[in-house]
Design an enzyme around this catalytic site. Structure first.
Site, PDB file in Angstrom:
ATOM      1  N   HIS A   1      13.299 -27.762  11.886  1.00 60.16           N
ATOM      2  CA  HIS A   1      12.724 -26.470  12.284  1.00 60.16           C
ATOM      3  C   HIS A   1      13.833 -25.570  12.847  1.00 60.16           C
ATOM      4  CE1 HIS A   1      10.311 -23.511  14.373  1.00 60.16           C
ATOM      5  NE2 HIS A   1       9.274 -23.922  13.649  1.00 60.16           N
TER       6      HIS A   1
ATOM      7  N   GLY B   1       1.968 -22.521  13.678  1.00 66.12           N
ATOM      8  CA  GLY B   1       2.285 -22.771  15.080  1.00 66.12           C
ATOM      9  C   GLY B   1       1.177 -22.249  15.977  1.00 66.12           C
ATOM     10  N   GLY B   2       1.354 -21.021  16.464  1.00 61.47           N
ATOM     11  CA  GLY B   2       0.434 -20.440  17.447  1.00 61.47           C
ATOM     12  C   GLY B   2      -1.049 -20.592  17.115  1.00 61.47           C
TER      13      GLY B   2
ATOM     14  N   GLU C   1      10.220 -20.813   6.324  1.00 64.16           N
ATOM     15  CA  GLU C   1       9.861 -20.175   7.583  1.00 64.16           C
ATOM     16  C   GLU C   1      10.925 -19.148   7.984  1.00 64.16           C
ATOM     17  OE1 GLU C   1       6.837 -22.659   9.899  1.00 64.16           O
ATOM     18  OE2 GLU C   1       8.819 -23.096  10.663  1.00 64.16           O
TER      19      GLU C   1
ATOM     20  N   LYS D   1       4.663 -27.630  18.749  1.00 62.72           N
ATOM     21  CA  LYS D   1       5.887 -27.431  19.536  1.00 62.72           C
ATOM     22  C   LYS D   1       5.715 -28.123  20.893  1.00 62.72           C
ATOM     23  CE  LYS D   1       6.512 -23.343  16.774  1.00 62.72           C
ATOM     24  NZ  LYS D   1       7.022 -22.004  16.612  1.00 62.72           N
TER      25      LYS D   1
HETATM   26  P1  PGA Z   1       3.924 -19.490  14.223  1.00 64.66           P
HETATM   27  O1  PGA Z   1       4.950 -20.716  14.144  1.00 64.66           O
HETATM   28  O2  PGA Z   1       2.759 -19.822  13.332  1.00 64.66           O
HETATM   29  O3  PGA Z   1       3.530 -19.442  15.676  1.00 64.66           O
HETATM   30  O4  PGA Z   1       4.639 -18.285  13.770  1.00 64.66           O
HETATM   31  C1  PGA Z   1       5.244 -21.346  12.930  1.00 64.66           C
HETATM   32  C2  PGA Z   1       6.315 -22.375  13.123  1.00 64.66           C
HETATM   33  O5  PGA Z   1       7.248 -22.126  13.905  1.00 64.66           O
HETATM   34  O6  PGA Z   1       6.275 -23.468  12.529  1.00 64.66           O
END
Ligand code: PGA
Length: 224
Positions: free
Chosen positions: A102, A208-209, A151, A9
């Site tokens: 996304h 993500g995180g 997602e 991101k």
């Molecule tokens: P997250 O994000 O692993 O932080 O939940 C996933 C994403 O938005 O692709």
């Protein structure tokens, strides 16, 4: 083959990206099984940083077998007078993969199914493989998408990952073709990834995180 995609991101800057790459490169020697899996084509890793940092990955990271860099988005337009946009033509010199659609782009930038479909068209014309994100069965899946990442919004960045059953049920409802690689994304970390990996129907993750720290990302990769 398992697929592990990192979606950074809008996190990190030049220095912290360089530090991540250096750290990843150093720490991977602590994961001999992962190194073997990468060499044996059992796992592919694709890191999608903010655009300005893509080229930093070319010196070390993409030299590791099956480690790639990708984009997080692309323009609906081709080359031309579109200030601020990055076309598939420009990206094709840098990446083989891009995330498209996304839910954060739908939410903050009002991307529609139509825009997402144009983007995937543009990407595939330039031989960039699209990783299409979908929130549920209502989002239209493009045949040319290379990967489809389910997602659910409530699972993104919340620590509330969807159950394996929910993911498998949604997979049945999605309009996938047999060529589509199917990923799950939403609060995936090393403590929950193994539940999904037990199922052959799930080919990998969009993370993500937990991708922002090289060690936590490598921990997930080593379990894939
Ligand atoms: P997250 O994000 O692993 O932080 O939940 C996933 C994403 O938005 O692709």
């Amino acid at each position: 083959m398992r697929y592990l995609i990192a979606n950074w991101k809008s996190h990190k800057n030049y220095q912290t990206t360089q530090a991540w790459i250096d750290d990843f490169f150093l720490q991977i020697s602590n994961y001999p099984r992962l190194k073997k899996n990468l060499n044996d084509n059992k796992i592919k890793i694709i890191v999608c940083p903010p655009l300005p940092f893509i080229s930093l990955f070319s010196t070390k990271f993409t030299k590791i077998p099956n480690c790639h860099v990708g984009a997080q988005d692309l323009s609906i337009y081709g080359e031309g007078n579109y200030t601020g946009e990055v076309s598939a033509e420009a990206l094709s010199e840098l990446v083989e993969y891009t995330i498209v659609g996304h839910s954060e782009r739908r939410n903050y930038f009002k991307e529609s199914d139509e825009m997402i479909s144009k983007k995937i068209d543009r990407a595939s014309k330039m031989n960039i493989k699209a990783i299409q994100c979908v929130r549920n069965e209502k989002d239209k899946i493009q045949k040319q998408a290379h990967m489809v990442a389910y997602e659910p919004i409530e699972a993104i960045g919340t620590g509330k990952n969807a159950s394996v059953d929910d993911v498998l049920n949604m997979k049945k409802k999605l309009d996938l073709i047999s060529d589509h690689i199917f990923l799950y994304g939403g609060s995936v970390d090393k403590s929950n990834c193994e539940y999904y990996l037990d199922k052959d129907e799930i080919d990998g993750f969009l993370v993500g995180g937990a991708s922002l720290d090289p060690k936590s990302f490598l921990d997930i990769a080593s379990l894939c």
